[in-house]
Each structure stands twice: as structure tokens, then as C-alpha cells.
Design an enzyme around this catalytic site. Structure first.
Site, PDB file in Angstrom:
ATOM      1  N   LYS A  57      -7.396  93.655  28.371  1.00 52.55           N
ATOM      2  CA  LYS A  57      -8.771  93.261  28.030  1.00 52.55           C
ATOM      3  C   LYS A  57      -9.790  94.337  28.431  1.00 52.55           C
ATOM      4  O   LYS A  57      -9.488  95.234  29.238  1.00 52.55           O
ATOM      5  CB  LYS A  57      -9.087  91.922  28.700  1.00 52.55           C
ATOM      6  CG  LYS A  57      -8.271  90.746  28.136  1.00 52.55           C
ATOM      7  CD  LYS A  57      -8.730  89.418  28.752  1.00 52.55           C
ATOM      8  CE  LYS A  57      -7.956  88.242  28.163  1.00 52.55           C
ATOM      9  NZ  LYS A  57      -8.464  86.939  28.692  1.00 52.55           N
ATOM     10  N   TYR A 115      -9.956  83.824  18.900  1.00 54.78           N
ATOM     11  CA  TYR A 115      -9.990  82.734  19.882  1.00 54.78           C
ATOM     12  C   TYR A 115     -10.472  81.418  19.261  1.00 54.78           C
ATOM     13  O   TYR A 115     -10.961  80.545  19.991  1.00 54.78           O
ATOM     14  CB  TYR A 115     -10.883  83.113  21.066  1.00 54.78           C
ATOM     15  CG  TYR A 115     -10.192  83.983  22.107  1.00 54.78           C
ATOM     16  CD1 TYR A 115      -9.123  83.489  22.874  1.00 54.78           C
ATOM     17  CD2 TYR A 115     -10.599  85.283  22.346  1.00 54.78           C
ATOM     18  CE1 TYR A 115      -8.499  84.268  23.838  1.00 54.78           C
ATOM     19  CE2 TYR A 115      -9.975  86.077  23.311  1.00 54.78           C
ATOM     20  CZ  TYR A 115      -8.925  85.559  24.056  1.00 54.78           C
ATOM     21  OH  TYR A 115      -8.306  86.332  25.017  1.00 54.78           O
ATOM     22  N   ASN A 129     -10.153  88.508  33.099  1.00 53.10           N
ATOM     23  CA  ASN A 129      -8.856  88.402  33.779  1.00 53.10           C
ATOM     24  C   ASN A 129      -7.807  89.384  33.248  1.00 53.10           C
ATOM     25  O   ASN A 129      -6.615  89.095  33.273  1.00 53.10           O
ATOM     26  CB  ASN A 129      -8.366  86.954  33.763  1.00 53.10           C
ATOM     27  CG  ASN A 129      -8.245  86.399  32.362  1.00 53.10           C
ATOM     28  OD1 ASN A 129      -8.442  87.119  31.390  1.00 53.10           O
ATOM     29  ND2 ASN A 129      -7.895  85.129  32.252  1.00 53.10           N
ATOM     30  N   HIS A 159      -4.285  89.296  28.160  1.00 55.22           N
ATOM     31  CA  HIS A 159      -4.034  88.113  27.335  1.00 55.22           C
ATOM     32  C   HIS A 159      -2.556  88.060  26.995  1.00 55.22           C
ATOM     33  O   HIS A 159      -1.916  89.101  26.831  1.00 55.22           O
ATOM     34  CB  HIS A 159      -4.833  88.191  26.020  1.00 55.22           C
ATOM     35  CG  HIS A 159      -4.348  87.206  24.981  1.00 55.22           C
ATOM     36  ND1 HIS A 159      -4.772  85.902  24.939  1.00 55.22           N
ATOM     37  CD2 HIS A 159      -3.423  87.333  23.980  1.00 55.22           C
ATOM     38  CE1 HIS A 159      -4.145  85.270  23.948  1.00 55.22           C
ATOM     39  NE2 HIS A 159      -3.319  86.117  23.347  1.00 55.22           N
ATOM     40  N   GLU A 161      -0.772  85.935  16.130  1.00 58.21           N
ATOM     41  CA  GLU A 161      -1.634  86.887  16.838  1.00 58.21           C
ATOM     42  C   GLU A 161      -1.228  88.333  16.539  1.00 58.21           C
ATOM     43  O   GLU A 161      -2.096  89.203  16.374  1.00 58.21           O
ATOM     44  CB  GLU A 161      -1.604  86.588  18.344  1.00 58.21           C
ATOM     45  CG  GLU A 161      -2.264  85.239  18.650  1.00 58.21           C
ATOM     46  CD  GLU A 161      -2.236  84.828  20.114  1.00 58.21           C
ATOM     47  OE1 GLU A 161      -1.680  85.571  20.952  1.00 58.21           O
ATOM     48  OE2 GLU A 161      -2.778  83.753  20.418  1.00 58.21           O
TER      49      GLU A 161
END
Ligand code: ADP
Ligand code: MG
Length: 138
Positions: A10, A50, A113, A116, A127
Site C-alpha cells: 500500500k 474496494y 496497514n 492488502h 482482483e
């Protein structure tokens, strides 16, 4: 059985310069990298990715963050890749992430965080195809 999962390093982790260390850990943990590229998503692309979280309180914050800078998208292969990658990532909230996980070592908050990972084989396929063409997968 060897399967594929989808991962993202990320924007927080790329901004902090941790992408190389994370890729090292991926390889050291026995994943084969089948696809990898650096992208900078638009907010619209992040909203599409998302979509399952649309309507949740953190959706705006999440899609803003995911489009805030470059990230590394990955197609990863391993036996039971979905679970193996989620195990290496650790809990969503880094405060709850186990020792030795990527989120324990690189994440700063439940929102930012570091990584993913897909949550099922079905979603992994969706995805991967959201970000990679067939030509970009080896
Ligand atoms: P995971 O990424 O572990 O599969 P989720 O699918 O539940 O977790 O959530 C997707 C992403 O949304 C998380 O990785 C995190 O970046 C963000 N997120 C989840 N819950 C929160 C929250 N309570 N506040 C802010 N961001 C959150
Ligand atoms: Mg999830």
C-alpha cells in the site's frame, strides 16, 4: 495445491521505502511472483477495487489513502496462497498483528496497514484481473 492470490504493497509502505523489504519477505516465504507492477490509482479505481466496502464509515478514508501515492500490485503463487499470504500479512489492525507478520513490522494503523491480500480464491481471481492483463502475468 499451488494457487494464486492478489496482494498490494500500500501507499504508506511505498512512501516509507519498505517495498523492497516486503518483497524480500514475500520471496523468503516461498511465494513465486507471477505479476508485479508499480501503479498510482485514481480515487475512482480505488472505489471500484474496494466496492465491497462501499457504505462503511471508513470507505472515503480508505479510497483516499489508496489513491494517495504509488503502490505495488502483486500476483502471488504458493500452496494455499490466499491463506499463506494473509498469514504473512497479519491482522488488519497492526495492534493485533502477530510477531513476524508484515503488518506488525510495517503498518502504522488499522487504515494505513502496509499490505492488502485477497480473502478467497474467487476474489483473488477478480482482483488479479482488475489490475493485470494476461500479458502481464508470467
Ligand atoms: P483486510 O485488509 O485485512 O482484508 P478489510 O477487508 O476488513 O481488512 O478492510 C479493508 C481495508 O480497509 C483494511 O486493510 C484497512 O486499510 C481499511 N480498514 C478496515 N477497517 C478499518 C477501520 N475500522 N478504520 C479505517 N480503515 C479500515
Ligand atoms: Mg479484506
Amino acid at each position: 495445491m499451488s494457487t494464486l492470490t492478489f496482494g498490494i504493497i500500500k501507499p504508506d509502505a511505498v512512501r516509507a521505502g519498505n517495498q523492497g523489504k516486503i518483497i524480500d519477505r514475500i520471496v523468503a516465504n516461498g511465494f513465486k511472483i507471477r505479476g508485479m507492477k508499480l501503479i498510482h490509482q485514481t480515487t475512482k479505481q480505488a472505489e471500484g477495487f474496494y466496492a465491497v466496502h462501499a457504505g462503511k464509515g471508513f470507505f472515503g478514508e480508505l479510497t483516499e489513502f489508496m489513491s494517495s501515492g504509488p503502490c505495488v500490485v502483486l500476483a502471488l503463487e504458493k500452496d494455499g496462497a490466499v491463506k499463506a499470504w494473509r498469514d504473512l500479512m497479519g491482522a488488519t489492525n497492526p495492534a493485533e498483528a502477530a510477531e513476524g507478520t508484515l503488518r506488525k513490522d510495517f503498518a502504522s494503523s488499522i487504515g494505513e496497514n502496509a499490505v492488502h491480500g485477497s480473502d478467497s480464491d474467487e476474489n483473488a481471481a477478480v482482483e488479479i484481473s482488475y489490475f493485470f492483463s494476461k500479458l502481464e502475468l508470467v
